[in-house]
Each structure stands twice: as C-alpha cells, then as structure tokens.
Design a protein around this motif. Structure first.
Motif, short mmCIF file in Angstrom:
data_model
loop_
_atom_site.label_atom_id
_atom_site.label_comp_id
_atom_site.label_asym_id
_atom_site.label_seq_id
_atom_site.Cartn_x
_atom_site.Cartn_y
_atom_site.Cartn_z
N UNK A 1 0.94 -1.33 -0.09
CA UNK A 1 0.13 0.33 -0.16
C UNK A 1 0.75 1.30 -0.12
N UNK A 2 1.85 1.45 0.75
CA UNK A 2 2.88 1.86 0.74
C UNK A 2 3.91 2.55 -0.55
N UNK A 3 3.81 1.47 -1.17
CA UNK A 3 4.38 1.81 -2.46
C UNK A 3 3.59 2.02 -3.08
N UNK A 4 2.53 1.94 -3.14
CA UNK A 4 1.39 2.01 -4.21
C UNK A 4 1.14 3.42 -4.00
N UNK A 5 1.04 4.07 -2.86
CA UNK A 5 0.99 5.22 -2.60
C UNK A 5 1.72 6.31 -2.66
N UNK A 6 3.06 5.51 -2.91
CA UNK A 6 4.24 6.96 -2.98
C UNK A 6 4.09 6.84 -4.32
N UNK A 7 3.46 5.89 -5.34
CA UNK A 7 3.67 5.82 -6.60
C UNK A 7 2.17 7.14 -7.77
N UNK A 8 1.71 7.17 -6.80
CA UNK A 8 0.30 7.78 -6.75
C UNK A 8 0.49 9.10 -6.29
N UNK A 9 1.40 9.23 -5.37
CA UNK A 9 1.79 10.75 -4.94
C UNK A 9 2.93 11.18 -5.99
N UNK A 10 4.27 10.19 -6.52
CA UNK A 10 4.94 10.70 -7.86
C UNK A 10 4.18 10.50 -8.45
N UNK A 11 3.25 9.92 -9.43
CA UNK A 11 2.40 10.56 -10.21
C UNK A 11 1.48 12.25 -10.53
N UNK A 12 1.34 12.22 -8.84
CA UNK A 12 0.63 13.40 -9.29
C UNK A 12 1.32 14.88 -9.07
N UNK A 13 2.62 14.73 -8.44
CA UNK A 13 3.53 16.20 -8.27
C UNK A 13 3.68 16.11 -9.45
N UNK A 14 4.08 14.66 -10.62
CA UNK A 14 4.64 14.83 -12.13
C UNK A 14 2.85 15.46 -12.79
N UNK A 15 1.99 15.65 -12.29
CA UNK A 15 0.88 15.63 -12.85
C UNK A 15 1.34 17.13 -12.87
N UNK A 16 0.88 17.54 -11.64
CA UNK A 16 1.24 19.21 -10.99
C UNK A 16 2.25 19.93 -11.85
#
Length: 141
Positions: free
Chosen positions: A71-86
């Motif tokens: 879950x932590x890894x998935x959240x990190x990926x999601x956060x990274x994707x969100x940052x990239x999108x921003x």
C-alpha cells in the motif's frame, strides 16, 4: 547363643523394616517422578502450542507488513504521479500564459494597425472630398 540369635533376628527385622521403608520411599519417589514427568509433558505440550500460535501470529504480522508495504509503495507511486501531473500542469499553465500574452500583444498590435489604417482611410476620404470639391469647382466654372 540365644542372644546372638536375638541379635540376628533383630538385625533381620531391622533389615526388613529398612527394606520396607526403602520400598515405600522408592514407590513414593516413582510416584513423584511420574507426576513430574506428566508435568514436563504438559509443559512441553503447552510450549509446542505456544510456538505454533506464535508462528501463526508471526506469519499474520508478516503478511500485514507486506500488505502495508505494498500500500505504501502504491501510495508513493500515486504521489509521484500526482506530483508529475502538477508539474506538467504548471508547465502547461506557463505555456498557456505565454501564449495568452503573445495573443494579447498581437491583438494590441492589430488594434493599433487598425486604428492607423482607419486614420489613413479618414485622411484619404478627406483628400478625396477635397479633390471632389476642387473638381466640382473646376467643372462648374
């Protein structure tokens, strides 16, 4: 001799009593050993049960840790994707602002050119009007 026989009888009697006492002591000791062996077996069974339960609990905890890490890894990926999108949105916004500014500048230039063209048209109209009046006066005379 009689005394010796008594001593021997007394000795045999004492020996039998000692033997009986030793047998009683041995029987009591055997009972204690059996009791202690049962307790040891019971404690060994309890220890085995506790070890099995501990192993099960450890496996459960490992599985939970694994799920939390996933879950932590998935959240990190999601956060990274969100940052990239921003970041991409910020770049897109900057590009859009630049284009808007360019369009506004082009509009100002076009407006200025239009105003200059209108002014030139007005000058040409005035010149034409003057020439028409001049020509009317020339032909009228």
């Amino acid at each position: 001799m009689e005394e010796q026989a008594r001593k021997e009888a007394s000795s045999i009697s004492a020996s039998r009593q000692a033997s009986s006492a030793a047998e009683i002591d041995n029987e009591a000791l055997r009972d204690q050993v059996q009791h202690l062996q049962k307790q040891v077996q019971s404690l060994e069974d309890m220890l085995e049960d506790v070890q099995v339960a501990s192993e099960r609990e450890e496996a459960t905890v490992r599985e939970r840790i694994k799920r939390y890490k996933e879950k932590e890894e998935a959240m990190k990926k999601e956060l990274s994707a969100g940052r990239k999108e921003v970041e991409e949105m910020l770049k897109s916004e900057a590009t859009s602002r630049s284009r808007v500014e360019e369009n506004e500048e082009a509009l100002r230039e076009s407006t200025l050119a239009l105003e200059n063209a209108r002014a030139e048209i007005e000058i040409l109209r005035a010149e034409i009007a003057v020439r028409i009046i001049f020509l009317n006066d020339v032909f009228a005379n």
